[in-house]
Design a protein around this motif. Structure first.
Motif, PDB file in Angstrom:
ATOM      1  N   UNK A  85      41.461 -13.306 -10.506  1.00  0.00           N
ATOM      2  CA  UNK A  85      41.251 -12.112  -9.677  1.00  0.00           C
ATOM      3  C   UNK A  85      41.578 -12.452  -8.217  1.00  0.00           C
ATOM      4  N   UNK A  86      41.096 -13.591  -7.756  1.00  0.00           N
ATOM      5  CA  UNK A  86      41.404 -14.021  -6.390  1.00  0.00           C
ATOM      6  C   UNK A  86      42.910 -14.109  -6.179  1.00  0.00           C
ATOM      7  N   UNK A  87      43.613 -14.713  -7.124  1.00  0.00           N
ATOM      8  CA  UNK A  87      45.073 -14.828  -6.999  1.00  0.00           C
ATOM      9  C   UNK A  87      45.738 -13.462  -6.922  1.00  0.00           C
ATOM     10  N   UNK A  88      45.280 -12.502  -7.718  1.00  0.00           N
ATOM     11  CA  UNK A  88      45.849 -11.145  -7.700  1.00  0.00           C
ATOM     12  C   UNK A  88      45.599 -10.480  -6.351  1.00  0.00           C
ATOM     13  N   UNK A  89      44.414 -10.676  -5.795  1.00  0.00           N
ATOM     14  CA  UNK A  89      44.075 -10.102  -4.487  1.00  0.00           C
ATOM     15  C   UNK A  89      44.948 -10.717  -3.396  1.00  0.00           C
ATOM     16  N   UNK A  90      45.129 -12.028  -3.439  1.00  0.00           N
ATOM     17  CA  UNK A  90      45.967 -12.700  -2.444  1.00  0.00           C
ATOM     18  C   UNK A  90      47.417 -12.242  -2.574  1.00  0.00           C
ATOM     19  N   UNK A  91      47.926 -12.146  -3.810  1.00  0.00           N
ATOM     20  CA  UNK A  91      49.307 -11.691  -4.014  1.00  0.00           C
ATOM     21  C   UNK A  91      49.520 -10.281  -3.481  1.00  0.00           C
ATOM     22  N   UNK A  92      48.568  -9.395  -3.728  1.00  0.00           N
ATOM     23  CA  UNK A  92      48.680  -8.016  -3.221  1.00  0.00           C
ATOM     24  C   UNK A  92      48.670  -8.011  -1.693  1.00  0.00           C
ATOM     25  N   UNK A  93      47.838  -8.853  -1.114  1.00  0.00           N
ATOM     26  CA  UNK A  93      47.756  -8.934   0.351  1.00  0.00           C
ATOM     27  C   UNK A  93      49.064  -9.439   0.938  1.00  0.00           C
ATOM     28  N   UNK A  94      49.640 -10.470   0.314  1.00  0.00           N
ATOM     29  CA  UNK A  94      50.902 -11.012   0.807  1.00  0.00           C
ATOM     30  C   UNK A  94      52.021  -9.997   0.701  1.00  0.00           C
ATOM     31  N   UNK A  95      52.039  -9.220  -0.386  1.00  0.00           N
ATOM     32  CA  UNK A  95      53.072  -8.185  -0.530  1.00  0.00           C
ATOM     33  C   UNK A  95      52.930  -7.097   0.527  1.00  0.00           C
ATOM     34  N   UNK A  96      51.695  -6.863   0.977  1.00  0.00           N
ATOM     35  CA  UNK A  96      51.464  -5.883   2.044  1.00  0.00           C
ATOM     36  C   UNK A  96      51.593  -6.520   3.433  1.00  0.00           C
ATOM     37  N   UNK A  97      51.941  -7.807   3.468  1.00  0.00           N
ATOM     38  CA  UNK A  97      52.101  -8.570   4.710  1.00  0.00           C
ATOM     39  C   UNK A  97      50.828  -8.535   5.561  1.00  0.00           C
ATOM     40  N   UNK A  98      49.715  -8.760   4.877  1.00  0.00           N
ATOM     41  CA  UNK A  98      48.403  -8.767   5.512  1.00  0.00           C
ATOM     42  C   UNK A  98      47.980 -10.218   5.727  1.00  0.00           C
ATOM     43  N   UNK A  99      47.387 -10.492   6.867  1.00  0.00           N
ATOM     44  CA  UNK A  99      46.876 -11.829   7.167  1.00  0.00           C
ATOM     45  C   UNK A  99      45.596 -12.067   6.367  1.00  0.00           C
ATOM     46  N   UNK A 100      45.546 -13.189   5.617  1.00  0.00           N
ATOM     47  CA  UNK A 100      44.443 -13.459   4.694  1.00  0.00           C
ATOM     48  C   UNK A 100      43.670 -14.709   5.110  1.00  0.00           C
TER      49      UNK A 100
END
Length: 195
Positions: A20-35
């Motif tokens: 789940x964490x990986x999916x959240x990080x991947x979605x954030x990266x695709x939206x070009x969001x700083x994580x």
């Protein structure tokens, strides 16, 4: 946008929570969001609010707590990923909130009433369950969780834009069902981060 992810699961390598964490990080990266990821077990976060810390909270906040508070303060969006254990947060996450969401940071007292201070933030929670989400809904547990762990705590602190998703039967589902849940997590995050 600053996206703070708080992750609380002891199996940080191959658990469903890690997926789940990986999916959240991947979605954030695709939206070009700083994580920023706060993996509480990897940090060996001390969840114990000591008597000394409680008594001195208004005069002195420990440096590690100040650092976490700064991350929360800077975050526009906060995602929390955790398993539901005994109808509540894992102890390390409960202790995190006990120590971080302190008076003067997360809320204040004004005219004899508590007032939340963490306004303007969005939140998403992904909560994994051993039972099915449908079972929790039939028994009314989903509403109780929403009232206590989701809205109750964070509304008190001023966060009102909160969504949560129960991910059930994580130990008994087949790979295809598990992947479908992860796809839903990814899509949910993309949607929420784009709002």
């Amino acid at each position: 946008m600053q996206h703070l992810i708080i992750f609380a699961h002891p199996n940080r390598t191959d658990s469903f929570n890690k997926a789940v964490l990986n999916a959240v990080v991947n979605a954030s990266e695709q939206q070009q969001v700083s994580v920023e990821i706060r993996d509480l077990y990897a940090l060996n976060f001390n969840p114990i609010l000591s008597e000394s810390e409680l008594k001195n909270a208004s005069q002195h906040t420990p440096a590690d707590i100040v650092a976490e508070q700064q991350l929360i303060d800077q975050a526009d969006f906060i995602t929390i990923i955790y398993p539901l254990w005994w109808m509540g947060f894992p102890a390390i996450l409960k202790g995190y909130f006990d120590r971080i969401l302190s008076h003067g940071f997360a809320y204040k007292t004004e005219n004899g009433k508590s007032v939340g201070l963490l306004h303007g933030k969005k939140m998403q929670q992904f909560i994994t369950l051993g039972n099915s989400a449908e079972k929790y809904q039939c028994m009314g547990f989903d509403r109780s969780l929403k009232d206590c762990l989701v809205d109750g705590l964070f509304n008190f602190c001023g966060i009102t834009d909160i969504e949560h998703r129960l991910l059930g039967d994580v130990h008994g589902v087949q790979d295809a069902e598990r992947q479908a849940m992860l796809d839903q997590v990814f899509q949910q995050m993309q949607k929420r981060l784009a709002e």
